[in-house]
Design an enzyme around this catalytic site. Sequence first.
Site, PDB file in Angstrom:
ATOM      1  N   GLY A 139       0.910  -0.828  -0.104  1.00  0.00           N
ATOM      2  CA  GLY A 139       0.203   0.226  -0.205  1.00  0.00           C
ATOM      3  C   GLY A 139       0.643   1.112  -0.109  1.00  0.00           C
ATOM      4  O   GLY A 139       1.948   1.691   0.640  1.00  0.00           O
ATOM      5  N   GLY A 142       1.868   5.914   4.690  1.00  0.00           N
ATOM      6  CA  GLY A 142       0.654   6.768   4.830  1.00  0.00           C
ATOM      7  C   GLY A 142      -0.481   5.604   5.329  1.00  0.00           C
ATOM      8  O   GLY A 142      -0.826   6.429   6.232  1.00  0.00           O
ATOM      9  N   HIS A 364       2.860  28.398 -15.761  1.00  0.00           N
ATOM     10  CA  HIS A 364       2.331  26.941 -15.762  1.00  0.00           C
ATOM     11  C   HIS A 364       1.634  26.673 -14.953  1.00  0.00           C
ATOM     12  O   HIS A 364       0.479  25.760 -15.386  1.00  0.00           O
ATOM     13  CB  HIS A 364       3.753  26.160 -15.419  1.00  0.00           C
ATOM     14  CG  HIS A 364       4.613  25.097 -15.287  1.00  0.00           C
ATOM     15  ND1 HIS A 364       5.028  24.213 -16.664  1.00  0.00           N
ATOM     16  CD2 HIS A 364       3.905  23.951 -14.556  1.00  0.00           C
ATOM     17  CE1 HIS A 364       4.741  22.834 -16.021  1.00  0.00           C
ATOM     18  NE2 HIS A 364       3.813  22.433 -15.486  1.00  0.00           N
ATOM     19  N   GLU A 365       1.592  26.827 -13.572  1.00  0.00           N
ATOM     20  CA  GLU A 365       0.251  25.903 -12.785  1.00  0.00           C
ATOM     21  C   GLU A 365      -0.945  26.753 -13.235  1.00  0.00           C
ATOM     22  O   GLU A 365      -2.039  26.160 -13.272  1.00  0.00           O
ATOM     23  CB  GLU A 365       0.574  26.238 -11.629  1.00  0.00           C
ATOM     24  CG  GLU A 365       1.991  26.477 -11.271  1.00  0.00           C
ATOM     25  CD  GLU A 365       2.422  24.313 -10.952  1.00  0.00           C
ATOM     26  OE1 GLU A 365       0.826  23.499 -11.288  1.00  0.00           O
ATOM     27  OE2 GLU A 365       3.245  24.244 -11.524  1.00  0.00           O
ATOM     28  N   HIS A 368      -2.367  24.624 -16.152  1.00  0.00           N
ATOM     29  CA  HIS A 368      -2.252  23.478 -16.147  1.00  0.00           C
ATOM     30  C   HIS A 368      -4.144  23.636 -15.004  1.00  0.00           C
ATOM     31  O   HIS A 368      -5.544  23.062 -15.729  1.00  0.00           O
ATOM     32  CB  HIS A 368      -1.914  23.072 -14.796  1.00  0.00           C
ATOM     33  CG  HIS A 368      -0.735  22.262 -14.951  1.00  0.00           C
ATOM     34  ND1 HIS A 368      -0.587  21.461 -15.589  1.00  0.00           N
ATOM     35  CD2 HIS A 368       0.487  22.298 -13.935  1.00  0.00           C
ATOM     36  CE1 HIS A 368       0.632  20.405 -16.098  1.00  0.00           C
ATOM     37  NE2 HIS A 368       1.445  21.216 -14.902  1.00  0.00           N
TER      38      HIS A 368
HETATM   39  P1  ADP Z   1       2.881   2.921   6.208  1.00  0.00           P
HETATM   40  O1  ADP Z   1       3.448   2.435   6.948  1.00  0.00           O
HETATM   41  O2  ADP Z   1       2.224   2.342   5.398  1.00  0.00           O
HETATM   42  O3  ADP Z   1       3.245   4.476   5.237  1.00  0.00           O
HETATM   43  P2  ADP Z   1       2.409   4.281   9.279  1.00  0.00           P
HETATM   44  O4  ADP Z   1       1.692   2.674  10.154  1.00  0.00           O
HETATM   45  O5  ADP Z   1       3.621   4.912   8.811  1.00  0.00           O
HETATM   46  O6  ADP Z   1       2.318   4.398   8.084  1.00  0.00           O
HETATM   47  O7  ADP Z   1       1.063   5.287   9.172  1.00  0.00           O
HETATM   48  C1  ADP Z   1       1.732   6.795  10.068  1.00  0.00           C
HETATM   49  C2  ADP Z   1       0.319   6.863  10.310  1.00  0.00           C
HETATM   50  O8  ADP Z   1      -0.956   7.232   9.951  1.00  0.00           O
HETATM   51  C3  ADP Z   1       0.120   6.178  11.716  1.00  0.00           C
HETATM   52  O9  ADP Z   1       1.230   6.381  12.645  1.00  0.00           O
HETATM   53  C4  ADP Z   1      -0.832   6.702  12.339  1.00  0.00           C
HETATM   54  O10 ADP Z   1      -1.363   8.157  12.667  1.00  0.00           O
HETATM   55  C5  ADP Z   1      -1.933   7.243  11.003  1.00  0.00           C
HETATM   56  N1  ADP Z   1      -3.348   6.035  10.262  1.00  0.00           N
HETATM   57  C6  ADP Z   1      -1.840   5.465   9.187  1.00  0.00           C
HETATM   58  N2  ADP Z   1      -3.328   4.771   8.715  1.00  0.00           N
HETATM   59  C7  ADP Z   1      -3.952   4.259   9.875  1.00  0.00           C
HETATM   60  C8  ADP Z   1      -5.517   3.498  10.212  1.00  0.00           C
HETATM   61  N3  ADP Z   1      -5.880   2.858   9.616  1.00  0.00           N
HETATM   62  N4  ADP Z   1      -5.870   3.595  11.232  1.00  0.00           N
HETATM   63  C9  ADP Z   1      -5.671   4.985  12.325  1.00  0.00           C
HETATM   64  N5  ADP Z   1      -4.381   5.716  11.896  1.00  0.00           N
HETATM   65  C10 ADP Z   1      -3.895   5.189  10.951  1.00  0.00           C
HETATM   66 ZN    ZN Z   2       2.873  21.031 -14.506  1.00  0.00          ZN
END
Ligand code: ADP
Ligand code: ZN
Length: 542
Positions: A139, A142, A364-365, A368
């Site tokens: 995935g 974040g 430019h922007e 777009h």
């Molecule tokens: P990845 O490892 O996929 O890059 P992380 O696990 O580091 O993402 O997620 C970063 C932060 O985003 C987590 O610490 C949390 O605060 C928030 N977060 C991401 N997904 C969730 C989720 N499903 N539920 C609650 N918080 C989430």
């Molecule tokens: Zn551009």
Amino acid sequence: MEVVMNKLVTLTNRANRSFVRFTEKYPRLFKTILTVLIGGPLLWFLLPIKADDVRGPILMTLFMLAVFWLMFRLQRKSLGAGKRSGGLRREENVTTRFNDVAGCDEAKREVMEIVEFLTNPAKFAAVNAVVPSGALLIGDPGNGKTLMAKAIAGEAKVPFFSISGSDFVEVFVGIGARRVREVFETARKAAPCILFIDEIDAVGKKRGSSGGDGGEREHEQTLNMLLTELQGMRSDPTKPVVVIAATNRPDVLDPALIRPGRLTRHIEIGNQPTKGREAILKVHMAKIPIAKDDVDLKRLAHTTAGYSGADLANLVNEAAIVAAREGETLVHMSHFEKAKDRVIFGTDNGKRMSDEERQIVAYHESGHAVVGELQSVLDPVTHVSVSPRRNWLGVTISIPTEDRYITSKSKLLARIAMAFGGRLAEEIFVGNINSGANGDYASATAVARDMVTRLGMGDPAKFSQRVYGDDESELTKRLIDKEVDRIVTEQYAFARQLLESNRDKVEAMTALLLEEDTISIREINKIMRGNAEADKPKVTVH
Ligand code: ADP
Ligand code: ZN
């Protein structure tokens, strides 16, 4: 001369910045160096006995250096929980639980088995059950891959080791492999445990994709060691080390990595639909004081399509900051609205543009944005900005009004035209094309190629459902290239026509951008349609 001076200034600035970065990253090391360099000679001069040469202060400096080195070594030996060494972090007593991971119900169900296995490995060993001891979380960044891996460790009450794939990437042949072995050894000593490898693609990409002799040999050795270790995991079934790896690019991984016995399970942890976003917002809102009857959770979830879990967590936090700044004790819906802009744009990246550069970026922007806005099939442009953030100098943002899973041909064509809008505006209004437009060209071509080779939207449609790989005949390849070229050329001409006949709009938007830095949907509507609240005109293009 001025050029030389400028170069010099740039160089000094750069040196200065690296120095500051160094002191921020290694504050202790910096203090030590300072103490040794100043303290050594000082100590010498303070001592009652003195010889009349320079060897004294130097010897004293060396002596102090030796003392500090010894101290460092001793400290290293006693590294405890939560500390890192060589990139490997260890965490005992993880408090993260499945409840902290919102949404992702499917994924949770899939990893449940791993938790059971870790909690009672003997039960599985007794019946000779082969439990896959590796999983791959897939995935975008974040979305909670790290969070999920941690929750597994938390639920199973086992230690959590984590390292990034890039920590294994080395220049010298053999070093990466040695590090892999060391990491697994450390983990085995603490088994049962979780070993989380983030960004596994950095070390696990296909063999032969590194280029360059030395780099390739090092990569191959490291990868082979990783494969061996993953295979050897089941050697003691009562003391399992479960490897959880994460990536957003499963397509580049070496096939051997995902073969049975290695990272067998593949679990998607991607962007969440509305329901999932609502759950994530809820989890994070529980940590701040919310004005319950004012904040519309459902609406927030609905208007944040495309936000990752981290974006959502960030949004809640920013909203709390906005509220605090306004002197409120409860966080209201208006605070969330304001926070959204900050989350989308990120914080200032410190880049400063000259007036000339800024004008180019503004054209430019605007290019777009105007081409995007004139095509009703596209999502509305909600923000245009020439304030440098993240890795961009300027940006045009469209936010979908709802989750969508299917894209139409006319939308893809419109997107290609919109991508060309930036580069074309530079050409039409500034007079030449600048280096910044490369990415746009690449993304436009990539969309066109996808349409032809994957989506059956080219002519003839038969080129779809084929892997555009080495096994295609030369003739097919040429025909595909020709079709891609046709689409791209047509959209390029179409975008030019849109800009040429809407020069006033581009000029107006550029002027406003130069004044305001960032404009949003109300100002954009006003320029495009003379009405701040207006919807897009129902003109269908193509
Ligand atoms: P990845 O490892 O996929 O890059 P992380 O696990 O580091 O993402 O997620 C970063 C932060 O985003 C987590 O610490 C949390 O605060 C928030 N977060 C991401 N997904 C969730 C989720 N499903 N539920 C609650 N918080 C989430
Ligand atoms: Zn551009």
